[in-house]
Write a protein that holds these residues in place. Structure first.
Motif, mmCIF file in Angstrom:
data_model
loop_
_atom_site.group_PDB
_atom_site.id
_atom_site.type_symbol
_atom_site.label_atom_id
_atom_site.label_comp_id
_atom_site.label_asym_id
_atom_site.label_seq_id
_atom_site.Cartn_x
_atom_site.Cartn_y
_atom_site.Cartn_z
ATOM 1 N N ALA A 27 -5.520 56.279 -39.918
ATOM 2 C CA ALA A 27 -4.080 56.252 -40.189
ATOM 3 C C ALA A 27 -3.287 55.739 -38.987
ATOM 4 C CB ALA A 27 -3.599 57.645 -40.584
ATOM 5 N N TYR A 28 -3.698 56.127 -37.782
ATOM 6 C CA TYR A 28 -2.985 55.700 -36.580
ATOM 7 C C TYR A 28 -3.085 54.191 -36.402
ATOM 8 C CZ TYR A 28 -1.885 55.129 -31.612
ATOM 9 O OH TYR A 28 -1.355 54.704 -30.419
ATOM 10 N N ARG A 29 -4.305 53.659 -36.551
ATOM 11 C CA ARG A 29 -4.489 52.216 -36.404
ATOM 12 C C ARG A 29 -3.753 51.463 -37.515
ATOM 13 N NH1 ARG A 29 -9.425 50.905 -33.704
ATOM 14 N NH2 ARG A 29 -9.327 48.847 -34.686
ATOM 15 N N LEU A 30 -3.746 52.026 -38.711
ATOM 16 C CA LEU A 30 -3.024 51.422 -39.823
ATOM 17 C C LEU A 30 -1.529 51.368 -39.520
ATOM 18 C CD1 LEU A 30 -2.737 50.370 -42.725
ATOM 19 C CD2 LEU A 30 -2.927 52.743 -43.528
ATOM 20 N N ALA A 31 -0.992 52.465 -39.024
ATOM 21 C CA ALA A 31 0.440 52.506 -38.697
ATOM 22 C C ALA A 31 0.784 51.517 -37.591
ATOM 23 C CB ALA A 31 0.830 53.921 -38.292
ATOM 24 N N LYS A 32 -0.075 51.412 -36.570
ATOM 25 C CA LYS A 32 0.164 50.451 -35.487
ATOM 26 C C LYS A 32 0.226 49.022 -36.030
ATOM 27 C CE LYS A 32 -1.881 50.461 -31.539
ATOM 28 N NZ LYS A 32 -2.957 50.518 -30.507
ATOM 29 N N TYR A 33 -0.680 48.709 -36.922
ATOM 30 C CA TYR A 33 -0.688 47.365 -37.487
ATOM 31 C C TYR A 33 0.536 47.115 -38.352
ATOM 32 C CZ TYR A 33 -4.701 44.384 -36.426
ATOM 33 O OH TYR A 33 -5.570 43.503 -35.830
ATOM 34 N N ILE A 34 0.934 48.118 -39.148
ATOM 35 C CA ILE A 34 2.136 47.968 -39.970
ATOM 36 C C ILE A 34 3.343 47.684 -39.078
ATOM 37 C CG2 ILE A 34 3.783 49.207 -41.440
ATOM 38 C CD1 ILE A 34 1.359 50.598 -42.731
ATOM 39 N N ALA A 35 3.478 48.460 -38.016
ATOM 40 C CA ALA A 35 4.596 48.257 -37.104
ATOM 41 C C ALA A 35 4.559 46.860 -36.492
ATOM 42 C CB ALA A 35 4.586 49.325 -36.010
ATOM 43 N N SER A 36 3.371 46.391 -36.119
ATOM 44 C CA SER A 36 3.263 45.067 -35.491
ATOM 45 C C SER A 36 3.641 43.952 -36.450
ATOM 46 C CB SER A 36 1.852 44.854 -34.949
ATOM 47 O OG SER A 36 0.920 44.637 -36.004
ATOM 48 N N LEU A 37 3.393 44.132 -37.744
ATOM 49 C CA LEU A 37 3.690 43.077 -38.706
ATOM 50 C C LEU A 37 5.166 43.008 -39.078
ATOM 51 C CD1 LEU A 37 0.580 43.081 -41.081
ATOM 52 C CD2 LEU A 37 1.135 41.524 -39.222
ATOM 53 N N THR A 38 5.970 43.941 -38.570
ATOM 54 C CA THR A 38 7.419 43.777 -38.732
ATOM 55 C C THR A 38 7.933 42.651 -37.839
ATOM 56 O OG1 THR A 38 7.985 45.416 -37.022
ATOM 57 C CG2 THR A 38 7.708 46.221 -39.293
ATOM 58 N N VAL A 39 7.154 42.231 -36.855
ATOM 59 C CA VAL A 39 7.568 41.135 -35.965
ATOM 60 C C VAL A 39 7.674 39.814 -36.723
ATOM 61 C CG1 VAL A 39 6.948 39.779 -33.931
ATOM 62 C CG2 VAL A 39 6.720 42.265 -33.887
ATOM 63 N N PRO A 40 6.608 39.337 -37.410
ATOM 64 C CA PRO A 40 6.768 38.089 -38.159
ATOM 65 C C PRO A 40 7.785 38.192 -39.288
ATOM 66 C CG PRO A 40 4.652 39.114 -38.678
ATOM 67 C CD PRO A 40 5.210 39.836 -37.494
ATOM 68 N N LEU A 41 7.964 39.404 -39.832
ATOM 69 C CA LEU A 41 8.914 39.582 -40.928
ATOM 70 C C LEU A 41 10.350 39.717 -40.442
ATOM 71 C CD1 LEU A 41 6.975 42.156 -43.156
ATOM 72 C CD2 LEU A 41 7.273 39.705 -43.591
ATOM 73 N N GLU A 42 10.522 40.030 -39.153
ATOM 74 C CA GLU A 42 11.849 40.290 -38.572
ATOM 75 C C GLU A 42 12.537 41.442 -39.307
ATOM 76 O OE1 GLU A 42 13.710 36.453 -38.801
ATOM 77 O OE2 GLU A 42 12.828 35.832 -36.892
ATOM 78 N N GLY A 43 11.764 42.465 -39.601
ATOM 79 C CA GLY A 43 12.292 43.627 -40.301
ATOM 80 C C GLY A 43 11.314 44.084 -41.364
ATOM 81 N N LEU A 44 11.783 44.936 -42.252
ATOM 82 C CA LEU A 44 10.905 45.485 -43.293
ATOM 83 C C LEU A 44 11.726 46.027 -44.441
ATOM 84 C CD1 LEU A 44 8.003 46.324 -44.168
ATOM 85 C CD2 LEU A 44 8.415 48.509 -43.015
ATOM 86 N N ASP A 45 11.327 45.642 -45.659
ATOM 87 C CA ASP A 45 11.948 46.201 -46.856
ATOM 88 C C ASP A 45 11.045 47.205 -47.561
ATOM 89 O OD1 ASP A 45 14.424 44.717 -46.818
ATOM 90 O OD2 ASP A 45 13.230 42.949 -47.309
ATOM 91 N N ALA A 46 9.725 46.969 -47.530
ATOM 92 C CA ALA A 46 8.822 47.897 -48.212
ATOM 93 C C ALA A 46 7.403 47.745 -47.691
ATOM 94 C CB ALA A 46 8.835 47.659 -49.726
ATOM 95 N N VAL A 47 6.686 48.869 -47.699
ATOM 96 C CA VAL A 47 5.243 48.894 -47.479
ATOM 97 C C VAL A 47 4.600 49.145 -48.837
ATOM 98 C CG1 VAL A 47 3.318 50.073 -46.365
ATOM 99 C CG2 VAL A 47 5.464 49.763 -45.133
ATOM 100 N N VAL A 48 3.593 48.354 -49.172
ATOM 101 C CA VAL A 48 2.947 48.444 -50.484
ATOM 102 C C VAL A 48 1.494 48.869 -50.290
ATOM 103 C CG1 VAL A 48 2.466 47.253 -52.648
ATOM 104 C CG2 VAL A 48 4.421 46.542 -51.242
ATOM 105 N N PHE A 49 1.131 50.048 -50.782
ATOM 106 C CA PHE A 49 -0.233 50.556 -50.697
ATOM 107 C C PHE A 49 -1.010 50.167 -51.950
ATOM 108 C CE2 PHE A 49 2.115 53.431 -47.923
ATOM 109 C CZ PHE A 49 1.274 53.561 -46.835
ATOM 110 N N THR A 50 -2.240 49.669 -51.757
ATOM 111 C CA THR A 50 -3.092 49.348 -52.896
ATOM 112 C C THR A 50 -4.548 49.515 -52.477
ATOM 113 O OG1 THR A 50 -3.414 47.754 -54.705
ATOM 114 C CG2 THR A 50 -3.370 46.859 -52.469
#
Length: 408
Positions: free
Chosen positions: A312-335
């Motif tokens: 979960a920690y590594r997953l959260a770190k990666y999610i946070a890092s991918l807000t950089v190319p997006l320049e923000g965040l509207d939703a996280v989608v789990f599948t």
């Protein structure tokens, strides 16, 4: 006459198949052959009943040939007979192909030129592409008059900019050997991103910023803006990125030389350990299955608890890092199997991301398994707060629709 697409997913020792109506997504036939190429090969098949639901699995009688061509011939004989009896026209065959390299940015009809390009990608996916090719050749042999379409795991990520996919390695590695980030699970990321946009009422919004999390025994993230992949967590191979069932995800490349010096193991053996003996299995020493680890963690097993925490920690770190190319965040989608069904992982992951405005609704999370419940977080009082969704993936439907569209 009902039109349908035969979808094939051919592994090194398995064959998964389905007959799908590309318009409404209904499965008319599904099945699985396992231990292909061995004397113990076996296959099961399910047919849709009069109530519209798939019936119980029944054993499929196979011929003397136990390779992909022989098994597929037996499968298709049964399917063709069923199709004639039920007035179903098989208009195309859609094939899942793992690696398309830089040659394929979209699904294609598999003519001789396309197949040559798929074969050229074998060095990039030596375990997967040969099996995929075997499935295509077997199906083309049995169904020579039906168009065959390839749908590539890597194609969706070909929209990444060069600064996202290039590694800081010698240029000749990139130019001569194709060493770069390709990404995988693209068919799943593409499907759930589109479904999430629909759920949010923002189908045509080019600015919609999503992070799609395909979490299972293999796991990856994608940063998707306006339906286009801008970055992803997997790289040249599916080993890079998140902690997975048996894969390590990111490690210091120096680990290979260090373990070689300490043990004498060669690169192949070390890579095999990183692929098959690491991840959740390596951390816990129990299992690569998150359901098993959840039960063990609830019983107080500290290694299982640590494995879930690291995941979960590594997953959260990666999610946070991918807000950089997006320049923000509207939703996280789990599948995926874990993303759709593990309440524990969603709680632990989103707990690290409150600084992004993500707030878990515990009641929605509790009832949300396999996509039931849709949105699992609620926005805070501040406008523009991102949400989290659970969207069941359907890669087979994407393959069926691509095949139908290309051959219509």
């Amino acid at each position: 006459m009902t039109t349908a697409v035969l979808v094939l997913n051919c592994g090194s020792s398995s064959l998964k198949f389905a007959v799908i109506d590309p318009e409404n997504g209904s499965r008319m036939v599904t099945g699985l052959a396992e231990r292909v190429g061995t004397p113990d090969v076996a296959a099961t098949i399910k047919f849709v009943g009069t109530d519209g639901a798939l019936g119980a699995a029944s054993a499929l009688k196979l011929g003397a040939e136990n390779d992909h061509r022989g098994v597929l011939a037996a499968v298709l004989e049964v399917i063709e007979s069923w199709a004639q009896e039920h007035s179903v026209d098989l208009v195309a065959v859609g094939h899942r192909i793992v690696h398309g390299g830089e040659a394929f940015a979209a699904s294609v009809i598999l003519d001789d030129t396309a197949m040559a390009a798929v074969r050229a990608c074998i060095p990039l996916a030596p375990l997967h592409n040969p099996a995929n090719i075997a499935g295509v050749e077997a199906a083309q042999h049995v169904l020579p008059d039906v168009p065959h379409v390839g749908v590539f795991d890597t194609a969706f990520h070909q929209t990444m900019p060069s600064y996202a996919y290039r590694y800081a390695v010698p240029t000749e590695w990139a130019n001569e050997y194709g060493v770069r980030r390709y990404g995988f699970h693209g068919t799943s990321h593409r499907y759930v991103a589109a479904r999430a946009a629909q759920e949010l009422g923002r189908n045509a919004d080019p600015g919609l910023r999503l992070i799609t999390a395909h979490l299972g025994n293999g796991s990856s993230l994608a940063a998707v803006r306006g339906g286009r992949s801008l970055d992803t967590s997997m790289g040249l191979t599916p080993l890079e990125g998140l902690v997975m069932g048996t894969r390590s995800g990111d490690v210091d490349p120096g680990v290979l030389g260090y373990i070689h010096d300490r043990t004498g193991a060669d690169v192949s053996a070390i890579t095999d350990d990183l692929n098959k003996r690491s991840g959740l299995l390596g951390l816990s020493g129990i299992s690569n299955d998150m359901r098993t680890l959840d039960e063990a963690a609830d019983s107080g097993d500290q290694k299982a608890q640590l494995a879930i925490e690291v995941f979960a920690y590594r997953l959260a770190k990666y999610i946070a890092s991918l807000t950089v190319p997006l320049e923000g965040l509207d939703a996280v989608v789990f599948t995926g199997g874990i993303g759709e069904n593990s309440r524990t992982v969603r709680i632990a992951t989103l707990g690290h991301l409150t600084h992004l405005g993500l707030r878990l609704d515990p009641h929605a999370n509790q009832r949300c398994v396999g996509g039931v419940g849709g949105q699992i977080t609620v926005a805070t009082d501040e406008p523009g707060t991102p949400v989290a969704l659970v969207v069941p993936t359907d890669e087979e439907l994407v393959i069926a629709r691509d095949a139908a569209a290309l051959t219509r």
